[in-house]
Design a protein around this motif. Structure first.
Motif, PDB file in Angstrom:
ATOM      1  N   GLN A  30       0.807  -1.202  -0.160  1.00 48.96           N
ATOM      2  CA  GLN A  30       0.000   0.157   0.080  1.00 48.96           C
ATOM      3  C   GLN A  30       0.862   1.278  -0.016  1.00 48.96           C
ATOM      4  O   GLN A  30       0.399   2.257  -0.752  1.00 48.96           O
ATOM      5  N   LEU A  31       1.821   1.319   0.804  1.00 49.48           N
ATOM      6  CA  LEU A  31       2.873   2.517   0.985  1.00 49.48           C
ATOM      7  C   LEU A  31       3.553   2.696  -0.472  1.00 49.48           C
ATOM      8  O   LEU A  31       3.675   3.632  -1.102  1.00 49.48           O
ATOM      9  N   ALA A  32       3.863   1.546  -0.916  1.00 46.64           N
ATOM     10  CA  ALA A  32       4.686   1.523  -2.339  1.00 46.64           C
ATOM     11  C   ALA A  32       3.392   2.148  -3.386  1.00 46.64           C
ATOM     12  O   ALA A  32       4.095   3.071  -4.330  1.00 46.64           O
ATOM     13  N   SER A  43      11.460  18.127   0.553  1.00 45.38           N
ATOM     14  CA  SER A  43      12.169  18.870   1.548  1.00 45.38           C
ATOM     15  C   SER A  43      13.653  18.281   1.668  1.00 45.38           C
ATOM     16  O   SER A  43      13.855  17.125   1.598  1.00 45.38           O
ATOM     17  N   GLU A  44      14.727  19.234   1.339  1.00 43.96           N
ATOM     18  CA  GLU A  44      16.082  18.612   1.022  1.00 43.96           C
ATOM     19  C   GLU A  44      16.896  19.164   2.091  1.00 43.96           C
ATOM     20  O   GLU A  44      17.011  20.210   2.641  1.00 43.96           O
ATOM     21  N   THR A  45      17.859  18.416   2.349  1.00 42.65           N
ATOM     22  CA  THR A  45      18.952  18.668   3.090  1.00 42.65           C
ATOM     23  C   THR A  45      20.356  18.351   2.257  1.00 42.65           C
ATOM     24  O   THR A  45      20.134  17.722   0.954  1.00 42.65           O
ATOM     25  N   PRO A  46      21.450  18.488   2.578  1.00 43.05           N
ATOM     26  CA  PRO A  46      22.602  18.131   1.760  1.00 43.05           C
ATOM     27  C   PRO A  46      22.875  16.655   1.815  1.00 43.05           C
ATOM     28  O   PRO A  46      23.588  16.261   0.483  1.00 43.05           O
ATOM     29  N   MET A  48      19.910  14.189   1.788  1.00 43.27           N
ATOM     30  CA  MET A  48      19.076  13.461   1.538  1.00 43.27           C
ATOM     31  C   MET A  48      17.791  14.361   1.119  1.00 43.27           C
ATOM     32  O   MET A  48      17.709  15.669   1.486  1.00 43.27           O
ATOM     33  N   ARG A  49      16.694  13.961   0.351  1.00 50.50           N
ATOM     34  CA  ARG A  49      15.542  14.674   0.275  1.00 50.50           C
ATOM     35  C   ARG A  49      14.346  13.581   0.565  1.00 50.50           C
ATOM     36  O   ARG A  49      14.288  12.595   0.255  1.00 50.50           O
ATOM     37  N   LYS A  50      13.287  14.242   1.157  1.00 45.36           N
ATOM     38  CA  LYS A  50      12.238  13.635   1.576  1.00 45.36           C
ATOM     39  C   LYS A  50      10.853  14.254   1.241  1.00 45.36           C
ATOM     40  O   LYS A  50      10.888  15.487   1.372  1.00 45.36           O
ATOM     41  N   CYS A  51       9.979  13.469   0.584  1.00 43.60           N
ATOM     42  CA  CYS A  51       8.752  13.914   0.324  1.00 43.60           C
ATOM     43  C   CYS A  51       7.772  14.156   1.541  1.00 43.60           C
ATOM     44  O   CYS A  51       7.806  13.234   2.390  1.00 43.60           O
ATOM     45  N   VAL A  52       7.324  15.511   1.562  1.00 43.29           N
ATOM     46  CA  VAL A  52       6.510  15.828   3.052  1.00 43.29           C
ATOM     47  C   VAL A  52       5.077  15.192   2.718  1.00 43.29           C
ATOM     48  O   VAL A  52       4.357  15.142   3.820  1.00 43.29           O
ATOM     49  N   LYS A  53       4.639  14.637   1.740  1.00 37.53           N
ATOM     50  CA  LYS A  53       3.314  14.245   1.390  1.00 37.53           C
ATOM     51  C   LYS A  53       3.488  12.661   1.707  1.00 37.53           C
ATOM     52  O   LYS A  53       2.414  12.311   2.540  1.00 37.53           O
ATOM     53  N   CYS A  54       4.433  11.994   1.358  1.00 43.09           N
ATOM     54  CA  CYS A  54       4.206  10.489   1.430  1.00 43.09           C
ATOM     55  C   CYS A  54       5.350  10.103   2.288  1.00 43.09           C
ATOM     56  O   CYS A  54       5.484   8.718   2.513  1.00 43.09           O
ATOM     57  N   TYR A  56       8.497   9.502   0.982  1.00 43.58           N
ATOM     58  CA  TYR A  56       9.470   8.860   0.047  1.00 43.58           C
ATOM     59  C   TYR A  56      10.744   9.495   0.129  1.00 43.58           C
ATOM     60  O   TYR A  56      10.994  10.685   0.419  1.00 43.58           O
ATOM     61  N   THR A  57      11.719   8.751   0.422  1.00 42.32           N
ATOM     62  CA  THR A  57      13.251   9.435   0.656  1.00 42.32           C
ATOM     63  C   THR A  57      14.105   9.052  -0.266  1.00 42.32           C
ATOM     64  O   THR A  57      14.005   7.842  -0.656  1.00 42.32           O
ATOM     65  N   GLU A  58      14.818  10.002  -0.721  1.00 40.39           N
ATOM     66  CA  GLU A  58      16.189   9.559  -2.025  1.00 40.39           C
ATOM     67  C   GLU A  58      17.237   9.914  -1.108  1.00 40.39           C
ATOM     68  O   GLU A  58      17.419  11.229  -0.365  1.00 40.39           O
ATOM     69  N   SER A  59      18.507   9.318  -1.452  1.00 43.74           N
ATOM     70  CA  SER A  59      19.653   9.907  -0.728  1.00 43.74           C
ATOM     71  C   SER A  59      20.406  10.791  -1.766  1.00 43.74           C
ATOM     72  O   SER A  59      20.317  10.347  -2.972  1.00 43.74           O
ATOM     73  N   MET A  60      20.986  11.710  -1.427  1.00 39.37           N
ATOM     74  CA  MET A  60      21.608  12.727  -2.411  1.00 39.37           C
ATOM     75  C   MET A  60      23.204  12.484  -2.096  1.00 39.37           C
ATOM     76  O   MET A  60      23.752  13.428  -2.711  1.00 39.37           O
ATOM     77  N   TYR A  61      23.591  11.562  -1.391  1.00 37.91           N
ATOM     78  CA  TYR A  61      24.996  11.319  -1.373  1.00 37.91           C
ATOM     79  C   TYR A  61      25.628  10.356  -2.070  1.00 37.91           C
ATOM     80  O   TYR A  61      25.162   9.316  -2.162  1.00 37.91           O
ATOM     81  N   TYR A  62      26.345  10.623  -3.151  1.00 34.85           N
ATOM     82  CA  TYR A  62      26.653   9.760  -4.303  1.00 34.85           C
ATOM     83  C   TYR A  62      28.176   9.820  -4.176  1.00 34.85           C
ATOM     84  O   TYR A  62      29.123  10.620  -3.975  1.00 34.85           O
TER      85      TYR A  62
END
Length: 62
Positions: A30-32, A43-46, A48-54, A56-62
Motif C-alpha cells: 500500500q505504501l509503495a 524537503s531537501e538536506t545536503p 537526502m531529500r524527503k517527500c513531505v506528503k508521502c 518517500y526518501t532519496e539519498s543525495m550522497y553519491y
C-alpha cells in the motif's frame, strides 16, 4: 516464576507471526502504491531529500 510454554502456545505465536508478516507485506505494498502515485514535494538536506506528503526518501550522497 515464569510460565512454561506449551506446544500450543508456541504454535499460536508462530501463527500470529505469520499473520503479522502477511499484514506487513500488505502495508508495504500500500505504501509503495501511494509513493508511486504521489506528486512529490521534497524537503531537501545536503545528504537526502524527503517527500513531505508521502515520506518517500532519496539519498543525495553519491
Amino acid at each position: 516464576m515464569a510460565q512454561p510454554f506449551t506446544n500450543e502456545t508456541v504454535a499460536a505465536l508462530k501463527e500470529e507471526i505469520s499473520h503479522l508478516k502477511a499484514r506487513i507485506a500488505q502495508l508495504e505494498q500500500q505504501l509503495a502504491d501511494i509513493q508511486a502515485k504521489c506528486q512529490h514535494i521534497f524537503s531537501e538536506t545536503p545528504i537526502m531529500r524527503k517527500c513531505v506528503k508521502c515520506g518517500y526518501t532519496e539519498s543525495m550522497y553519491y
